[in-house]
Write a protein that holds these residues in place. Structure first.
Motif, short mmCIF file in Angstrom:
data_model
loop_
_atom_site.label_atom_id
_atom_site.label_comp_id
_atom_site.label_asym_id
_atom_site.label_seq_id
_atom_site.Cartn_x
_atom_site.Cartn_y
_atom_site.Cartn_z
N LEU A 1 11.30 4.16 12.02
CA LEU A 1 11.79 4.07 10.65
C LEU A 1 11.46 5.33 9.85
O LEU A 1 10.48 6.01 10.12
N SER A 2 12.27 5.59 8.84
CA SER A 2 11.95 6.64 7.88
C SER A 2 10.85 6.14 6.94
O SER A 2 10.54 4.94 6.89
N ILE A 3 10.27 7.06 6.17
CA ILE A 3 9.24 6.67 5.21
C ILE A 3 9.79 5.66 4.20
O ILE A 3 9.15 4.66 3.87
N GLY A 4 11.00 5.91 3.72
CA GLY A 4 11.62 5.00 2.76
C GLY A 4 11.87 3.62 3.34
O GLY A 4 11.67 2.60 2.68
N GLN A 5 12.31 3.58 4.60
CA GLN A 5 12.54 2.29 5.25
C GLN A 5 11.24 1.53 5.45
O GLN A 5 11.18 0.31 5.22
N ARG A 6 10.19 2.24 5.82
CA ARG A 6 8.89 1.57 6.00
C ARG A 6 8.40 0.98 4.69
O ARG A 6 7.82 -0.11 4.66
N GLN A 7 8.64 1.68 3.59
CA GLN A 7 8.19 1.18 2.31
C GLN A 7 8.98 -0.06 1.89
O GLN A 7 8.43 -0.99 1.30
N ARG A 8 10.27 -0.10 2.22
CA ARG A 8 11.07 -1.30 1.92
C ARG A 8 10.60 -2.49 2.75
O ARG A 8 10.59 -3.63 2.27
N VAL A 9 10.22 -2.25 4.00
CA VAL A 9 9.66 -3.32 4.83
C VAL A 9 8.37 -3.84 4.20
O VAL A 9 8.12 -5.05 4.16
N SER A 10 7.54 -2.92 3.72
CA SER A 10 6.29 -3.32 3.08
C SER A 10 6.54 -4.17 1.84
O SER A 10 5.83 -5.15 1.58
N ILE A 11 7.57 -3.83 1.07
CA ILE A 11 7.92 -4.62 -0.11
C ILE A 11 8.37 -6.01 0.30
O ILE A 11 7.95 -7.02 -0.29
N ALA A 12 9.20 -6.09 1.33
CA ALA A 12 9.67 -7.40 1.81
C ALA A 12 8.50 -8.24 2.30
O ALA A 12 8.42 -9.45 2.02
N ARG A 13 7.59 -7.63 3.03
CA ARG A 13 6.43 -8.37 3.54
C ARG A 13 5.57 -8.90 2.39
O ARG A 13 5.06 -10.03 2.44
N ALA A 14 5.40 -8.08 1.34
CA ALA A 14 4.57 -8.50 0.20
C ALA A 14 5.15 -9.70 -0.52
O ALA A 14 4.41 -10.48 -1.14
N LEU A 15 6.47 -9.86 -0.46
CA LEU A 15 7.13 -10.95 -1.18
C LEU A 15 7.45 -12.16 -0.30
O LEU A 15 7.77 -13.23 -0.83
N ALA A 16 7.36 -11.99 1.01
CA ALA A 16 7.89 -13.00 1.93
C ALA A 16 7.20 -14.35 1.82
O ALA A 16 7.83 -15.40 2.01
N PRO B 1 0.82 -1.20 0.00
CA PRO B 1 0.00 0.00 0.00
C PRO B 1 0.86 1.26 0.00
O PRO B 1 2.05 1.23 0.33
N GLN B 2 0.24 2.37 -0.35
CA GLN B 2 0.96 3.64 -0.44
C GLN B 2 1.62 4.01 0.88
O GLN B 2 2.74 4.52 0.92
N SER B 3 0.93 3.76 1.97
CA SER B 3 1.43 4.18 3.29
C SER B 3 2.36 3.17 3.94
O SER B 3 2.90 3.42 5.01
N GLY B 4 2.54 2.02 3.31
CA GLY B 4 3.35 0.96 3.92
C GLY B 4 2.50 -0.03 4.67
O GLY B 4 2.68 -1.24 4.58
N GLY B 5 1.54 0.47 5.46
CA GLY B 5 0.58 -0.40 6.13
C GLY B 5 1.18 -1.37 7.13
O GLY B 5 0.68 -2.49 7.30
N LEU B 6 2.25 -0.98 7.81
CA LEU B 6 2.91 -1.88 8.76
C LEU B 6 2.14 -1.95 10.07
O LEU B 6 1.47 -0.99 10.47
N MET B 7 2.26 -3.08 10.75
CA MET B 7 1.66 -3.23 12.07
C MET B 7 2.55 -2.50 13.08
O MET B 7 3.73 -2.86 13.25
N PRO B 8 2.05 -1.46 13.75
CA PRO B 8 2.90 -0.63 14.61
C PRO B 8 3.44 -1.34 15.84
O PRO B 8 4.42 -0.90 16.43
N PHE B 9 2.81 -2.45 16.21
CA PHE B 9 3.21 -3.19 17.41
C PHE B 9 4.15 -4.35 17.09
O PHE B 9 4.52 -5.11 17.98
N LEU B 10 4.54 -4.48 15.82
CA LEU B 10 5.47 -5.53 15.41
C LEU B 10 6.76 -4.89 14.89
O LEU B 10 6.72 -3.85 14.24
#
Length: 247
Positions: free
Chosen positions: A151-166, A101-110
């Motif tokens: 995390l920075s915005i860019g780091q959060r987006q990289r985490v989101s990419i990794a999660r989408a592929l994991a 997603p555009q915002s990264g959509g990470l779980m803030p408690f993980l």
């Protein structure tokens, strides 16, 4: 060409008391590992299309939406009409698709690593070694224990990419994944997403308003265009293929 995804005469209609909007996909075929770039003016239904393809929206009756794998051809559109359709759609969505997603959509408690592994847990396919390889490839190893708030915005987006592929999905759907990034980080995130998907043999569908950014990558391009009746209360948006993937 062998296709891993094929939508034919697939549509979805939204209505209120004054207006109707119909999105029509006459013919969309995606090959294994292919990267798709989707564009269109505001209001043409880019997010709606991604929701339709990602099994987040129920299609109108009559269309065909199939995915091929080593076990045969599966009609995703037909899942919605089964008596156990909700459970089957949820299962197919979690197994076949990864989402950025555009915002990264990470779980803030993980933490970072837990967020990356979340898709594996949902799909029931734990693979710590592959998750760690993605974390390393996307440059996240030094921050793997941090929480999203750090995390920075860019780091959060990289985490989101990794999660989408994991969880090794067949398809990754990314909705304006670089909209919140500056040009340098946007190009880096796009390259990481496309490169990681290519390495994993995953097809990727990327929606973006940034035409110049999409032009930098070897993508098959599609665009949405809307037109309405004279009264303006019935709008139809159709998908068109623009060009072959760049050499």
């Amino acid at each position: 060409m062998d296709l891993s995804l094929h939508a034919e005469n697939l549509s979805v209609t939204l209505r209120d008391t004054e207006r109707s909007f119909t999105l029509v996909v006459a013919d969309l075929g995606i090959a294994p590992g292919e990267a798709i770039g989707l564009t269109g003016a505001s209001g043409t239904g880019k997010t709606l299309l991604l929701e339709l393809l990602g099994l987040l929206r129920r299609p109108d009756p009559g269309g065909r939406y199939t995915v091929a794998d080593g076990q045969g051809l599966h009609d995703l559109a037909a899942l919605w009409s089964r008596s156990d359709g909700r459970a089957r759609v949820t299962h197919a969505r979690g197994n076949l698709f990864g989402f950025v997603p555009q915002s990264g959509g990470l779980m803030p408690f993980l933490g970072v690593r837990e967020n990356v592994c979340l898709s594996q847990r949902i799909a029931g396919r734990p693979d710590a070694e592959f998750a760690d390889a993605l974390i390393d490839r996307l440059g996240l190893a030094p921050i793997a224990r941090l929480m999203p708030a750090k995390l920075s915005i860019g780091q959060r987006q990289r985490v989101s990419i990794a999660r989408a592929l994991a969880h090794k999905p067949r398809f990754v759907i990314a909705d304006e994944p670089t909209a919140a990034l500056d040009p340098e980080n946007a190009a880096e995130a796009m390259a990481l997403l496309i490169g990681a998907a290519e390495t994993a043999g995953t097809s990727v569908i990327i929606s973006s308003h940034d035409l110049s950014l999409l032009d930098r990558f070897a993508l098959t391009r599609y665009a949405l265009g809307a037109h309405g009746n004279e009264a303006g209360n019935q709008v139809t948006s159709t998908l068109s293929r623009l060009a072959e993937a760049a050499a």
